[in-house]
Design a protein around this motif. Structure first.
Motif, PDB file in Angstrom:
ATOM      1  N   GLY A 115       0.826  -1.209   0.000  1.00  0.00           N
ATOM      2  CA  GLY A 115       0.000   0.000   0.000  1.00  0.00           C
ATOM      3  C   GLY A 115       0.858   1.256   0.000  1.00  0.00           C
TER       4      GLY A 115
ATOM      5  N   THR B 127       8.481   6.116  -2.853  1.00  0.00           N
ATOM      6  CA  THR B 127       8.184   6.055  -1.424  1.00  0.00           C
ATOM      7  C   THR B 127       9.256   5.172  -0.780  1.00  0.00           C
TER       8      THR B 127
ATOM      9  N   GLY C 224       9.594   1.847  -2.297  1.00  0.00           N
ATOM     10  CA  GLY C 224      10.309   1.855  -3.566  1.00  0.00           C
ATOM     11  C   GLY C 224      11.812   1.988  -3.366  1.00  0.00           C
TER      12      GLY C 224
ATOM     13  N   GLY D 150      14.523   0.449  -9.861  1.00  0.00           N
ATOM     14  CA  GLY D 150      13.588   1.443 -10.404  1.00  0.00           C
ATOM     15  C   GLY D 150      14.142   2.839 -10.301  1.00  0.00           C
TER      16      GLY D 150
ATOM     17  N   LEU E 126       5.700   5.734 -13.041  1.00  0.00           N
ATOM     18  CA  LEU E 126       4.332   6.256 -12.896  1.00  0.00           C
ATOM     19  C   LEU E 126       4.177   7.612 -13.578  1.00  0.00           C
TER      20      LEU E 126
HETATM   21  P1  ADP Z   1       9.777   2.762  -9.629  1.00  0.00           P
HETATM   22  O1  ADP Z   1       8.871   1.562  -9.568  1.00  0.00           O
HETATM   23  O2  ADP Z   1      10.731   2.761 -10.743  1.00  0.00           O
HETATM   24  O3  ADP Z   1      10.394   3.077  -8.297  1.00  0.00           O
HETATM   25  P2  ADP Z   1       7.368   4.279 -10.239  1.00  0.00           P
HETATM   26  O4  ADP Z   1       7.220   5.666 -10.729  1.00  0.00           O
HETATM   27  O5  ADP Z   1       6.792   3.184 -11.086  1.00  0.00           O
HETATM   28  O6  ADP Z   1       8.896   4.048  -9.982  1.00  0.00           O
HETATM   29  O7  ADP Z   1       6.724   4.190  -8.808  1.00  0.00           O
HETATM   30  C1  ADP Z   1       7.060   5.205  -7.867  1.00  0.00           C
HETATM   31  C2  ADP Z   1       6.940   4.696  -6.471  1.00  0.00           C
HETATM   32  O8  ADP Z   1       5.571   4.481  -6.135  1.00  0.00           O
HETATM   33  C3  ADP Z   1       7.617   3.358  -6.231  1.00  0.00           C
HETATM   34  O9  ADP Z   1       8.997   3.546  -5.983  1.00  0.00           O
HETATM   35  C4  ADP Z   1       6.888   2.889  -4.994  1.00  0.00           C
HETATM   36  O10 ADP Z   1       7.426   3.535  -3.866  1.00  0.00           O
HETATM   37  C5  ADP Z   1       5.472   3.411  -5.221  1.00  0.00           C
HETATM   38  N1  ADP Z   1       4.594   2.377  -5.820  1.00  0.00           N
HETATM   39  C6  ADP Z   1       4.261   2.263  -7.126  1.00  0.00           C
HETATM   40  N2  ADP Z   1       3.421   1.226  -7.315  1.00  0.00           N
HETATM   41  C7  ADP Z   1       3.212   0.678  -6.118  1.00  0.00           C
HETATM   42  C8  ADP Z   1       2.434  -0.441  -5.653  1.00  0.00           C
HETATM   43  N3  ADP Z   1       1.708  -1.199  -6.501  1.00  0.00           N
HETATM   44  N4  ADP Z   1       2.466  -0.733  -4.327  1.00  0.00           N
HETATM   45  C9  ADP Z   1       3.198   0.039  -3.459  1.00  0.00           C
HETATM   46  N5  ADP Z   1       3.956   1.090  -3.844  1.00  0.00           N
HETATM   47  C10 ADP Z   1       3.966   1.411  -5.145  1.00  0.00           C
END
Ligand code: ADP
Length: 336
Positions: free
Chosen positions: A120, A136, A139, A145, A150
């Motif tokens: 979450g 976050t 992540g 990543g 996103l």
């Molecule tokens: P990355 O996956 O490359 O770190 P993204 O832009 O795809 O970058 O996602 C940004 C951040 O959002 C992630 O690093 C993570 O902290 C959070 N996040 C994205 N999708 C999810 C998910 N399904 N569950 C929990 N946290 C997520």
């Protein structure tokens, strides 16, 4: 060496993402619409992530409502990239439980929802989630990543005339919904090649010695059984170092080389195989990488061609016909 190669791969991915992002920010990203098979796109994504989900003990399902239109008009590449990012995150961050895509299409809207039972996202983080380079703690902890996935996905969604929204609760999971205008089409612009089956090598060609290098046992077995059914002599190995050893001890006509492997990754293994004495085998990189630059990178690093996963059965034989100058005997599949 492996670490350097792997970092090279990550850097390339980052460059790809930054290039795409700057194109969006400059307002130069366009919607290249075509009529295509949405069901097939979803099924392909499902099979692409199935192995990774299974390795983590997760259930991965795609739920298409019964009247989901099969053919739609949109930018297939961008739609695929958005879902690839959302599914990739869901599978990456979820430790246990399920990842599901729900697909609905009615009243002029197409909604594709990726639901996970992962960690979450805190309410404080939600407003900033789609900013470039935002990660976050969850992540940051993975050390993987770039935080661009996103931001890019939202940018692509806007180019397609849609949006992405998220609902999430810490400890419960996250739900990302991509909502787009739905334009139903009658058929796909590009017809998928009719599935053809190979019966064996045409008379007069000596049996082919093929090496399959893949760290996933299921992928290895699938590729080996297709090749054996086509009359090839197949050796399989589970990492890059074993691929090099196999090529040192025996001549092979062609190597199907998974790129992302432990011990020695596919590109490092390809380089080492080329350095062995004697004429090198043809080396085909097998990869799920989505960008054109990745393909160029593999071709520049000792691979003769690239096979995109998931592949169609006939593609592997068509590639061998082209690279090895052989002919197979084909049986046309029955028309349905
Ligand atoms: P990355 O996956 O490359 O770190 P993204 O832009 O795809 O970058 O996602 C940004 C951040 O959002 C992630 O690093 C993570 O902290 C959070 N996040 C994205 N999708 C999810 C998910 N399904 N569950 C929990 N946290 C997520």
């Amino acid at each position: 060496m492996t670490v350097i190669n792997r970092s090279g791969g990550h850097l390339l991915q980052l460059i790809n993402e930054i290039l795409e992002m700057s194109r969006i920010e400059a307002g130069r990203a366009s919607c290249d619409a075509e009529d295509f098979d949405l069901h097939q796109l979803l099924e392909n994504l499902h099979s692409l992530f199935l192995m990774r989900a299974r390795d983590k003990g997760l259930t991965l399902t795609v739920v298409m409502i019964p009247d989901l239109p099969r053919f739609i008009r949109s930018d297939q590449r961008k739609l695929r990239q958005i879902l690839f990012n959302l599914l990739g995150n869901a599978v990456k961050f979820t430790r246990a439980g399920t990842v599901r895509i729900d697909a609905t299409g009615r009243a002029g809207r197409l909604e594709l929802t990726v639901v996970d039972t992962g960690p979450g996202i805190a309410a404080d983080d939600l407003p900033r989630l789609f900013q470039p380079f935002m990660q976050t703690q969850v992540g940051q902890r993975t050390g993987e990543g770039s935080g661009l996935g996103l931001a890019l996905s939202r940018g692509f969604a806007q180019v397609l005339g849609g949006e992405i929204t998220v609902v999430s609760q810490v400890g419960q999971g996250s739900t990302f919904t991509l909502s787009l205008p739905l334009v139903v089409a009658e058929k796909a612009d590009r017809q998928p090649m009719p599935e053809r089956q190979v019966m064996g090598l045409a008379p007069g060609y000596p049996p082919l010695q093929i090496l399959v290098a893949d760290d996933h046992a299921d992928s290895r077995t699938l590729m080996a059984s297709l090749l054996e059914a086509g009359g090839c002599m197949v050796t399989t190995v589970g990492d890059g170092a074993a691929a090099v050893a196999a090529c040192r001890s025996q001549r092979h006509d062609l190597v199907w080389m998974d790129i992302d492997m432990p011990a020695l990754d596919g590109l490092a293994a390809a380089k080492a195989i080329r350095a062995l004495p004697g004429p090198p085998p043809m080396i085909v990189a097998c990869t799920a990488a989505a960008f054109e630059l990745d393909r160029l990178h593999m071709l520049a690093n000792g691979c003769d061609d690239v096979l995109a996963k998931p592949y169609r059965e006939d593609q592997i034989f068509l590639l061998m016909e082209r690279l090895l100058h052989v002919r197979f005997v084909w049986k046309e599949a029955r028309q349905q």
